[in-house]
Design a protein around this motif. Structure first.
Motif, PDB file in Angstrom:
ATOM      1  N   LEU A  79      70.439 -33.261  -6.922  1.00 53.78           N
ATOM      2  CA  LEU A  79      71.009 -31.922  -7.101  1.00 53.78           C
ATOM      3  C   LEU A  79      70.020 -31.018  -7.820  1.00 53.78           C
ATOM      4  O   LEU A  79      69.857 -29.843  -7.473  1.00 53.78           O
ATOM      5  CB  LEU A  79      72.324 -32.019  -7.878  1.00 53.78           C
ATOM      6  CG  LEU A  79      73.459 -32.767  -7.172  1.00 53.78           C
ATOM      7  CD1 LEU A  79      74.706 -32.783  -8.050  1.00 53.78           C
ATOM      8  CD2 LEU A  79      73.767 -32.125  -5.821  1.00 53.78           C
TER       9      LEU A  79
ATOM     10  N   ASP B 204      77.436 -23.494   4.654  1.00 54.35           N
ATOM     11  CA  ASP B 204      78.369 -23.940   3.626  1.00 54.35           C
ATOM     12  C   ASP B 204      78.980 -25.307   3.873  1.00 54.35           C
ATOM     13  O   ASP B 204      78.894 -26.200   3.052  1.00 54.35           O
ATOM     14  CB  ASP B 204      79.509 -22.924   3.516  1.00 54.35           C
ATOM     15  CG  ASP B 204      79.508 -22.312   2.139  1.00 54.35           C
ATOM     16  OD1 ASP B 204      78.525 -22.555   1.417  1.00 54.35           O
ATOM     17  OD2 ASP B 204      80.484 -21.638   1.802  1.00 54.35           O
TER      18      ASP B 204
ATOM     19  N   ASN C  46      67.264 -30.023  -5.493  1.00 51.87           N
ATOM     20  CA  ASN C  46      67.745 -28.947  -4.620  1.00 51.87           C
ATOM     21  C   ASN C  46      67.729 -27.607  -5.336  1.00 51.87           C
ATOM     22  O   ASN C  46      67.335 -26.577  -4.781  1.00 51.87           O
ATOM     23  CB  ASN C  46      69.175 -29.238  -4.151  1.00 51.87           C
ATOM     24  CG  ASN C  46      69.217 -30.297  -3.069  1.00 51.87           C
ATOM     25  OD1 ASN C  46      68.181 -30.618  -2.499  1.00 51.87           O
ATOM     26  ND2 ASN C  46      70.389 -30.826  -2.794  1.00 51.87           N
TER      27      ASN C  46
ATOM     28  N   LEU D 262      72.119 -34.677   0.161  1.00 48.34           N
ATOM     29  CA  LEU D 262      73.498 -34.366  -0.221  1.00 48.34           C
ATOM     30  C   LEU D 262      74.482 -35.336   0.418  1.00 48.34           C
ATOM     31  O   LEU D 262      75.503 -35.662  -0.163  1.00 48.34           O
ATOM     32  CB  LEU D 262      73.839 -32.928   0.168  1.00 48.34           C
ATOM     33  CG  LEU D 262      73.228 -31.869  -0.756  1.00 48.34           C
ATOM     34  CD1 LEU D 262      73.492 -30.480  -0.211  1.00 48.34           C
ATOM     35  CD2 LEU D 262      73.776 -32.011  -2.155  1.00 48.34           C
TER      36      LEU D 262
ATOM     37  N   LEU E 168      73.934 -20.337  -1.416  1.00 46.23           N
ATOM     38  CA  LEU E 168      74.183 -21.031  -0.151  1.00 46.23           C
ATOM     39  C   LEU E 168      74.303 -20.028   0.984  1.00 46.23           C
ATOM     40  O   LEU E 168      74.863 -18.957   0.823  1.00 46.23           O
ATOM     41  CB  LEU E 168      75.471 -21.831  -0.236  1.00 46.23           C
ATOM     42  CG  LEU E 168      75.457 -22.994  -1.229  1.00 46.23           C
ATOM     43  CD1 LEU E 168      76.868 -23.504  -1.429  1.00 46.23           C
ATOM     44  CD2 LEU E 168      74.555 -24.095  -0.712  1.00 46.23           C
TER      45      LEU E 168
ATOM     46  N   TRP F  53      81.406 -31.202  -4.490  1.00 43.14           N
ATOM     47  CA  TRP F  53      81.558 -30.007  -3.676  1.00 43.14           C
ATOM     48  C   TRP F  53      80.599 -28.920  -4.161  1.00 43.14           C
ATOM     49  O   TRP F  53      80.047 -29.022  -5.256  1.00 43.14           O
ATOM     50  CB  TRP F  53      83.001 -29.524  -3.686  1.00 43.14           C
ATOM     51  CG  TRP F  53      83.453 -28.930  -4.985  1.00 43.14           C
ATOM     52  CD1 TRP F  53      83.475 -27.609  -5.311  1.00 43.14           C
ATOM     53  CD2 TRP F  53      83.937 -29.640  -6.136  1.00 43.14           C
ATOM     54  NE1 TRP F  53      83.945 -27.453  -6.582  1.00 43.14           N
ATOM     55  CE2 TRP F  53      84.235 -28.672  -7.112  1.00 43.14           C
ATOM     56  CE3 TRP F  53      84.130 -30.975  -6.425  1.00 43.14           C
ATOM     57  CZ2 TRP F  53      84.729 -29.025  -8.360  1.00 43.14           C
ATOM     58  CZ3 TRP F  53      84.629 -31.324  -7.672  1.00 43.14           C
ATOM     59  CH2 TRP F  53      84.914 -30.359  -8.627  1.00 43.14           C
ATOM     60  N   ALA F  54      80.445 -27.913  -3.323  1.00 40.49           N
ATOM     61  CA  ALA F  54      79.510 -26.849  -3.662  1.00 40.49           C
ATOM     62  C   ALA F  54      80.247 -25.528  -3.660  1.00 40.49           C
ATOM     63  O   ALA F  54      81.226 -25.361  -2.950  1.00 40.49           O
ATOM     64  CB  ALA F  54      78.380 -26.808  -2.641  1.00 40.49           C
ATOM     65  N   SER F  55      79.773 -24.586  -4.464  1.00 38.69           N
ATOM     66  CA  SER F  55      80.343 -23.249  -4.429  1.00 38.69           C
ATOM     67  C   SER F  55      79.249 -22.271  -4.795  1.00 38.69           C
ATOM     68  O   SER F  55      78.191 -22.665  -5.285  1.00 38.69           O
ATOM     69  CB  SER F  55      81.522 -23.148  -5.405  1.00 38.69           C
ATOM     70  OG  SER F  55      81.143 -23.645  -6.661  1.00 38.69           O
TER      71      SER F  55
ATOM     72  N   SER G 205      73.844 -21.202  -6.719  1.00 41.84           N
ATOM     73  CA  SER G 205      74.943 -22.039  -6.261  1.00 41.84           C
ATOM     74  C   SER G 205      75.257 -23.083  -7.318  1.00 41.84           C
ATOM     75  O   SER G 205      74.457 -23.346  -8.224  1.00 41.84           O
ATOM     76  CB  SER G 205      74.589 -22.703  -4.938  1.00 41.84           C
ATOM     77  OG  SER G 205      73.270 -23.187  -4.989  1.00 41.84           O
TER      78      SER G 205
ATOM     79  N   PHE H  67      76.767 -26.980  -7.784  1.00 41.96           N
ATOM     80  CA  PHE H  67      77.217 -28.247  -7.220  1.00 41.96           C
ATOM     81  C   PHE H  67      77.932 -29.011  -8.320  1.00 41.96           C
ATOM     82  O   PHE H  67      77.415 -29.145  -9.425  1.00 41.96           O
ATOM     83  CB  PHE H  67      76.020 -29.062  -6.695  1.00 41.96           C
ATOM     84  CG  PHE H  67      75.481 -28.537  -5.400  1.00 41.96           C
ATOM     85  CD1 PHE H  67      74.641 -27.442  -5.381  1.00 41.96           C
ATOM     86  CD2 PHE H  67      75.858 -29.112  -4.191  1.00 41.96           C
ATOM     87  CE1 PHE H  67      74.155 -26.929  -4.183  1.00 41.96           C
ATOM     88  CE2 PHE H  67      75.382 -28.617  -2.997  1.00 41.96           C
ATOM     89  CZ  PHE H  67      74.527 -27.514  -2.990  1.00 41.96           C
ATOM     90  N   GLN H  68      79.147 -29.454  -8.009  1.00 39.69           N
ATOM     91  CA  GLN H  68      79.942 -30.141  -9.027  1.00 39.69           C
ATOM     92  C   GLN H  68      80.460 -31.449  -8.478  1.00 39.69           C
ATOM     93  O   GLN H  68      80.764 -31.556  -7.295  1.00 39.69           O
ATOM     94  CB  GLN H  68      81.160 -29.293  -9.423  1.00 39.69           C
ATOM     95  CG  GLN H  68      80.790 -27.934  -9.970  1.00 39.69           C
ATOM     96  CD  GLN H  68      82.015 -27.137 -10.310  1.00 39.69           C
ATOM     97  OE1 GLN H  68      82.674 -27.392 -11.299  1.00 39.69           O
ATOM     98  NE2 GLN H  68      82.340 -26.188  -9.453  1.00 39.69           N
TER      99      GLN H  68
END
Lengths: 211, 606
Positions: free
Chosen positions: B505, B551, B508, B570, B546, B585-587, B594, B596-597
């Protein structure tokens, strides 16, 4: 008639996004004395290719930016007639059929025996050479045809349709001796050695009898 | 509740109406009873007045009896004044009676006073009758009896007295025979006509008395009275031509007998009137009790009905409600409302249950469809993954083979080109390593099936990562912020795999910020407690963010937006996190970049 013309050295164009593959193919083709030009993508190839170079194209179906098949279609639209040899890691039948229908010369699936690939490349080069020669002779015949007067061209067309001198004279409303003269001039200008030779030239050029 | 209140109110109103109605009727009858008692006292007065022959010296005047009467009258007048307006009449009667007593004591003629007293007694009786409702009596038998008691008998006795006074006066004063011949028959016929009135009233009362008890009680008494009146009038009529003193005694006896019989009949009638009134009151009380009992019974029945209704309607409905609430709360569609029976509630319940069954079936279908979809997606992604892995390994292998072939040709050339051969062999070595690298990166996918789990401190994990990436971040001029919540629980996890995830992560994020020039390059790693999942760890960057189109695809195997990269990162990260029972998940970041959690459960039971 073309033996004395300077023969362009054929080049194998390799397009592959994988540098290792690109290098190894270059090495292989070089080791058998072929001229090689390698590119990472179709765009790069189109940008750098020497105009009208002779040779063939070795393509991976899986290309960055566009698939090999799309690139094939693109080349066809651009009237680039290099023979294409596809190599692929996992070619399936529909993909093969599509490529062959679109005019691919060969479709090789990995693992590929090096001799098969070299043979395919050699065939491609030969094919390209033949095609080029054909193209070249047609061009020359066209140039000779351009020397004919309209009447001579008319006469040649009617001769090729199988009419006798007398019939042609009757149709065109002139003396038979005049037809003979036109015909002799036309044969000389087209460098036709015989009636059979004249018929072949007419066929290659695709002349149609009037009416 | 409103229904209950209305029900109770209607019962109370009905009871009140019934009791009030009966109470009015009973009060009415009780007032009549009081009047009747009052009339008893008046009758005693009559008895006293009529029992003493005027002017006779044979017996002393019964003063003590008058005293009793006075007392009775005054008591009744005082007690009944609230109800009766008899004060004036009673007062007048009493003063006349006292006057009469004084006159008798003085030995004077008291005839006028007797007549006056009788007239006043009659008026009093009339007033009592009016004020005590007796004259308004609603029953036929008691109506006619009261008419006799209140009006006819006083009138009859008064006429007796008048007749007697005239008769005695005519003897003593030797009045002219003409006067006697005119006056006496008039008085006699008045008595006779009053007696006929009494008789008519009596007959009417008999007709109104359905059980005949009245006739049985009073007929003999009244019969004797009529007989003695007839005898008295008969004797008088024979003597209209001439009466002498000798006959006076005989007439007097007739007269006394008639008066006695009259008083007796009056007394009987009054007794009967009392009896009839009491009977009416008893009847009214009985009716009232019946009415109350009926209302009570109806109310009881209604309550039973209400209880039955509650048990058969409200109860089942409440159970339905309970089940519906439970279903909504716990999403347990296997719950059923219980109610047996073919009535409406039973049908509603079975309909409700069928609906629940349908819901449960739909939910099962949905879950099955969802898991099938997930399975298909997994298979698809496995297939894609396999194809891509094959491609990634095939590339270097193909290069190796091709290079080797070329090398053989250089070797077989005359003379062998050893310089080229060396180059080719170096490439073979390089590509062999590359193939083995690909295999190493794929190994993580295979390895996750049996991760080595141990309690792992989130703080320690992130501290390790910080050490590993510090140099890279410095080189890329990226600032790192770490935010750890206080009291983070440890998780059951594979340390190496989680490091891999975090490094991926972060790598990225670093890539995403490589082009970022116009704002600070910031990398933020945070960890917080997430209920009920355990711990949530987030990696946020300030990079490009993103791509909207990418997405939902970034977690797919071999999807990549990078020039270099297999697109496995990922995908492997998500596999690792899901194997740990968490989610990744990503947001989009705010305002850019972005996030990533991923979550990790505290108790590694996955």
């Amino acid at each position: 008639m073309t033996a004395d013309a300077p023969e362009a050295i054929p080049v194998v164009f390799v397009i592959d996004d994988d540098a290792s593959v690109r290098e190894s193919l270059t090495e292989l083709f070089t080791s058998v004395g072929l001229q090689v030009a390698a590119f990472g993508s179709p765009v790069e190839f189109l940008r750098n290719r020497a105009t009208d170079a002779a040779g063939c194209l070795v393509l991976d179906v899986r290309l960055p930016g566009s698939s090999g098949l799309d690139f094939q279609a693109e080349l066809a639209r651009a009237d680039i007639q290099l023979p294409i040899i596809f190599i692929t890691g996992h070619g399936d039948i529909p993909m093969t059929v599509r490529a062959m229908k679109a005019g691919a010369m060969e479709f090789l699936t990995k693992p590929i025996r090096d001799q098969d690939l070299l043979d395919a490349v050699q065939r491609g080069i030969d094919l390209d050479r033949t095609r080029r020669e054909q193209n070249r002779s047609v061009t020359e015949l066209r140039a000779r045809l351009a020397l004919l007067t309209p009447r001579e061209r008319e006469v040649v067309t009617l001769v090729s349709a199988g009419l006798l001198n007398k019939q042609i004279a009757g149709r065109l409303g002139v003396a038979e001796i005049t037809i003979k003269m036109h015909r002799g001039n036309a044969m000389r200008k087209l460098q036709a050695a015989s009636l059979a030779d004249l018929m072949r030239i007419v066929q290659v050029l695709g002349l149609q009898p009037p009416g | 509740m409103i229904l209950c209140g209305a029900f109770i109110l209607s019962i109370v109103m009905t009871v009140y109406g019934l009791v009030t109605e009966k109470r009015i009727a009973i009060e009415f009858a009780r007032k009549e009873l009081v009047g009747s008692r009052y009339l008893g006292a008046v009758r005693t007065t009559y008895a006293n007045l009529l029992a003493v022959p005027e002017g006779s010296a044979m017996s002393a005047p019964p003063i003590h009896r008058d005293d009793v009467v006075f007392k009775q009258l005054s008591d009744l007048a005082a007690g009944a004044d609230g109800h009766f307006d008899t004060h004036e009449f009673a007062g007048a009667l009493m003063s006349t009676l006292r006057e009469l007593e004084r006159r008798r004591a003085a030995g004077g003629n008291a005839d006028e006073l007797v007549s006056k007293a009788l007239a006043e007694a009659q008026s009093l009786a009339q007033r009592i009758g009016d004020d005590s409702n007796l004259t308004l009596d609603p029953d036929l038998d008691s109506y006619y009896v009261q008419n006799i008691v209140v009006r006819s008998m006083p009138s009859l006795l008064g006429r007796f007295s008048e007749l007697q006074q005239f008769f005695e006066a005519s003897i003593e004063k030797d009045a002219s025979s003409v006067m006697r011949q005119v006056r006496l028959p008039i008085l006699a016929s008045q008595v006779a006509s009053t007696a006929r009135e009494v008789k008519a009233d009596l007959q009417a009362a008999y007709r109104g008395n359905s059980d005949g008890s009245l006739k049985q009680a009073v007929d003999a008494g009244f019969g004797a009275m009529f007989v003695s009146i007839d005898s008295y009038l008969g004797a008088l009529s024979t003597s209209t031509s001439g009466i002498d003193t000798r006959d006076a005694v005989t007439y007097n006896r007739f007269q006394v007998s008639a008066v006695q019989h009259g008083l007796k009949a009056w007394s009987l009638a009054q007794f009967e009137l009392d009896r009839l009134l009491r009977k009416r009151i008893d009847g009214l009380l009985g009716k009232m009790q019946w009415g109350l009992a009926l209302i009570g019974g109806l109310a009881g029945l209604s309550i039973i009905l209400a209880i039955l209704t509650h048990r058969h309607i409200v109860g089942p409905l409440r159970r339905l409600e309970t089940v519906a609430l439970a279903v909504r709360e716990h999403k347990d569609y296997s719950l059923r409302a219980t109610h047996s029976g073919l009535d409406e509630i039973g049908r509603v319940t079975s309909g409700f249950n069928e609906m629940l069954a349908e819901l449960a079936a739909a939910r099962r279908r949905e879950i099955a469809a969802r898991s099938e979809a997930a399975r298909v997606a997994r298979l698809t992604s496995m297939g894609e993954m396999a194809a891509s892995i094959a491609h990634e390994i095939n590339q270097p292998l193909f290069a190796i083979v091709t290079n080797a072939n070329a090398g053989l040709r250089w070797l077989g050339a005359a003379p062998p080109d050893l310089g080229r051969l060396e180059t080719v062999l170096k490439r073979v070595v390089r590509d062999g390593h590359r193939a083995s690298d690909v295999i190493a990166s794929v190994r993580a996918l295979i390895k996750q099936d049996a991760p080595a789990r141990a309690p792992l401190s989130i703080e320690a994990l992130i501290e390790d990562i910080r050490g590993l990436v510090r140099e890279d971040l410095q080189r890329e001029q990226i600032s790192l912020q770490v935010q750890l919540a206080y009291g983070l629980p440890s998780v059951q996890a594979d340390r190496t795999q989680l490091q891999q995830v975090l490094l991926n992560l972060i790598s990225n994020a670093v890539d995403a910020m490589r082009e970022t020039q116009d704002r600070p390059r910031e990398l933020q790693i945070s960890a917080a407690i997430a209920e009920p999942e355990g711990v949530v760890i987030a990696v946020a960057d300030s990079g490009e963010g993103l791509d909207a189109n990418a997405d939902d695809r970034i977690f797919e195997a071999f999807f990549t937006t990078k020039d270099k990269g297999m697109g496995l990162g990922l995908s492997i990260c998500r596999s690792i996190i899901e194997a740990h029972g968490g989610r990744l998940w990503a947001s989009r970041g705010n305002p850019n970049g972005s996030i990533f959690q991923f979550t990790l459960p505290c108790k590694g039971d996955a």
